[in-house]
Every structure is written in structure tokens, then in C-alpha cells.
Design a protein around this motif. Structure first.
Motif, PDB file in Angstrom:
ATOM      1  N   VAL A  80       0.976  -1.196  -0.033  1.00  0.00           N
ATOM      2  CA  VAL A  80       0.072  -0.008   0.053  1.00  0.00           C
ATOM      3  C   VAL A  80       0.814   1.203  -0.016  1.00  0.00           C
ATOM      4  O   VAL A  80       0.502   2.342  -0.800  1.00  0.00           O
ATOM      5  N   ALA A  81       1.955   1.225   0.635  1.00  0.00           N
ATOM      6  CA  ALA A  81       2.642   2.335   0.888  1.00  0.00           C
ATOM      7  C   ALA A  81       3.407   2.613  -0.218  1.00  0.00           C
ATOM      8  O   ALA A  81       3.705   3.707  -0.912  1.00  0.00           O
ATOM      9  N   ALA A  82       3.827   1.508  -1.356  1.00  0.00           N
ATOM     10  CA  ALA A  82       4.668   1.713  -2.649  1.00  0.00           C
ATOM     11  C   ALA A  82       3.452   2.243  -3.472  1.00  0.00           C
ATOM     12  O   ALA A  82       3.960   3.151  -4.380  1.00  0.00           O
ATOM     13  N   ALA A  83       2.231   1.907  -3.469  1.00  0.00           N
ATOM     14  CA  ALA A  83       1.293   2.228  -4.158  1.00  0.00           C
ATOM     15  C   ALA A  83       0.998   3.805  -4.092  1.00  0.00           C
ATOM     16  O   ALA A  83       0.975   4.466  -5.004  1.00  0.00           O
ATOM     17  N   ARG A  84       1.063   4.125  -2.877  1.00  0.00           N
ATOM     18  CA  ARG A  84       0.789   5.614  -2.363  1.00  0.00           C
ATOM     19  C   ARG A  84       1.780   6.529  -3.030  1.00  0.00           C
ATOM     20  O   ARG A  84       1.704   7.531  -3.644  1.00  0.00           O
ATOM     21  N   ASP A  85       3.194   6.113  -2.968  1.00  0.00           N
ATOM     22  CA  ASP A  85       4.382   6.781  -3.417  1.00  0.00           C
ATOM     23  C   ASP A  85       4.353   6.878  -4.886  1.00  0.00           C
ATOM     24  O   ASP A  85       4.462   7.819  -5.260  1.00  0.00           O
ATOM     25  N   ALA A  86       4.149   5.649  -5.445  1.00  0.00           N
ATOM     26  CA  ALA A  86       4.158   5.738  -6.927  1.00  0.00           C
ATOM     27  C   ALA A  86       2.925   6.573  -7.454  1.00  0.00           C
ATOM     28  O   ALA A  86       3.255   7.317  -8.383  1.00  0.00           O
ATOM     29  N   ARG A 102       4.082  -0.438 -14.530  1.00  0.00           N
ATOM     30  CA  ARG A 102       5.109  -0.826 -14.033  1.00  0.00           C
ATOM     31  C   ARG A 102       4.976  -1.775 -12.802  1.00  0.00           C
ATOM     32  O   ARG A 102       5.773  -1.965 -12.128  1.00  0.00           O
ATOM     33  N   PHE A 103       3.870  -1.117 -12.113  1.00  0.00           N
ATOM     34  CA  PHE A 103       3.404  -1.568 -10.811  1.00  0.00           C
ATOM     35  C   PHE A 103       3.509  -3.179 -10.376  1.00  0.00           C
ATOM     36  O   PHE A 103       2.681  -3.673 -11.181  1.00  0.00           O
TER      37      PHE A 103
END
Length: 277
Positions: A80-86, A102-103
Motif C-alpha cells: 500500500v505504501a509503495a502504491a501511495r508513493d508511486a 510498471r507497478f
């Protein structure tokens, strides 16, 4: 000793043999009845019309690369944190689409044919958001193109709109296998992307199609029949707010056509809001 046949019985037996195709009692040459049967079968096969050629195979979507080890080992919170940053790093809708491609943090991407990003006008005043793509959407790469999408098109036409005047997306851009309900973790992982999508489109009015979409976008607890038709405020960020509403999903209306009257009320309210009334 067997009694001789009477004239009538002999005639009846002879007529039966004639009817069965017997024309001689004993031939001079032996007959291979098995070969005759095979010849008849070959003749029947040769005279049978040729079967139509099989349809050309549909082109398959390109294979997706396997998720990286880091994506597979990430915890739910890390995904979730990676999605938020991306999502936050996207400065445009094109950038957001490329980031989604790319996600690797959502396992649904590995089983879907393609990413279903959006359809319609990026500068539309009205944005509609569903829950997740189905089979037809997964094959086409566009949201709401199956039976539900056809009904949605008619609903929009009823208030003078079409896909060139609205923007359509989903909370989740990848089809869940078998059209199953997305898990809470899958929804939370994808939510930052659709929130950023809404921020970049910045519509005047946001409409959640169905209870699942409304609960995700508005953090609503009520069911869709209680929530629908009510105007809400949606925070775009930086102090910006837009009007938002939940309405019934077209798939629900296909199953429960009697509820179309409720959707029609919502559509008329949306039309009045777009007209500034």
C-alpha cells in the motif's frame, strides 16, 4: 426330422430373401464382405462435404513479466505504501498509466490480460468510477464495455451525455480471476491510483457506480440503497472539494430492473448539477 415347407411358407421365405437383397443362392467366386463394407465407408467419407476451416486464432495479449522477488516478499502495508508513493509521483494521466503498467505490488496484475485504465475525456466535468473490470473489459482494455457498459451508455444518453463527454474508470484496474470480488488488500493497494486519477481529472462531479466503489472512495458504511442519491463532498486535496454521489451499478440494474427508477432520479440530479441548477 424337419417337416417340408408348404408352398405358402416357401414363397414367403423367398420374398423375404429378395427383400433383403439376396439374388443368388451360391456364387462361383468368393465375396469379401468386409472389403465391400470398407469401400462403402470410404465412398461415404469422400462424398461428405468438407468441414469448414477452424476460425483464426485470436491474438493473445503479450505475456506479463513475473513479479519481482521484492514485490512477492512485500508485506501488505509495504504494498500500500509503495502504491501511495508511486501514484503521488504522477504529474499527468499518461504518467499515471505508465506507472500502473510498471507497478508490481498487486497480484491481480499477474492474472489479468491488460491494465484497464480509463475511457472518455480527461477534461470531463463528470467522472464515473466502478469497482473492477470484467471479462470483456479485460479483453478490450476499456472499462464498462460489456452488458453493464451498454446499459451505462444508455443511462448517459438519457441525460444528453456520452463517453466523449465523461471520464470512466475503476477502483481496481485489473480483472480479478473469474470476476470474483476483490479482497480488501487488493482494494487498498489500488486505491491510491484511482484517487490520484480523480485528482488529475479534477471533475466537477464524481459518481461512484455501486456500493463497492462508494465504500472505497467515500469510506461509507451504509449500503448502496441508503447511500445513493445523496450529495457528498469529496476532497481532492489542497483544500479543493467537489460534489460526489453514489448511484446503482448498471449490473445491479440488469438484475433488478425495477430499481431503474431510483437510478433515473440520480441521473436527473446529476444533470441538474451539471447545469448549475
Amino acid at each position: 426330422m424337419t417337416a417340408p415347407l408348404s408352398r405358402e411358407d416357401a414363397r414367403a421365405l423367398l420374398e423375404w430373401h429378395v427383400a433383403m437383397g439376396v439374388d443368388v443362392a451360391l456364387a462361383d467366386e468368393p465375396q469379401d464382405r468386409f472389403a465391400e463394407s470398407a469401400a462403402r465407408l470410404e465412398h461415404a467419407a469422400a462424398s461428405r462435404p468438407a468441414l469448414p476451416a477452424p476460425p483464426a486464432q485470436q491474438p493473445q495479449p503479450p505475456a506479463r513479466p513475473a513479479p519481482s522477488a521484492a514485490a512477492l516478499l512485500a508485506t501488505p502495508d509495504e504494498s500500500v505504501a509503495a502504491a501511495r508513493d508511486a501514484a503521488a509521483s504522477a504529474a499527468s494521466l499518461d504518467e499515471l498509466r505508465a506507472i500502473l503498467e510498471r507497478f508490481e505490488g498487486c497480484p491481480l496484475k499477474a492474472t489479468a490480460s491488460r491494465t484497464v485504465f480509463a475511457d472518455g475525456a480527461p477534461d470531463a466535468r463528470l467522472m464515473l468510477v466502478g469497482e473492477a473490470p470484467g471479462r470483456e473489459e479485460d479483453l478490450s482494455g476499456l472499462p464498462f464495455v460489456g452488458r453493464s457498459g451498454q446499459l451505462l451508455d444508455r443511462m448517459l444518453a438519457a441525460i444528453g451525455l456520452d463517453r466523449t463527454k465523461v471520464y470512466i474508470a475503476n477502483v481496481i484496474p485489473w480483472r480479478p480471476p473469474g470476476n470474483r470480488t476483490p479482497t480488501p488488500q487488493e482494494t487498498e493497494t489500488c486505491l491510491p491510483f484511482v484517487r490520484r486519477q480523480i485528482e488529475l481529472v479534477a471533475p466537477d462531479i464524481l459518481v461512484a457506480l455501486g456500493g463497492a466503489s462508494a465504500q472505497s472512495l467515500f469510506r461509507a458504511k451504509e449500503g448502496i440503497l441508503k447511500l445513493r442519491g445523496r450529495w457528498l463532498d469529496y476532497e481532492l486535496g489542497e483544500g479543493r472539494r467537489i460534489k460526489a454521489m453514489a448511484t446503482l451499478h448498471p449490473a445491479y440494474l440488469l438484475r433488478s430492473p425495477a430499481q431503474k427508477k431510483l437510478a433515473w432520479r440520480d441521473l436527473k440530479a446529476i444533470r441538474r448539477a451539471l447545469e448549475g441548477r
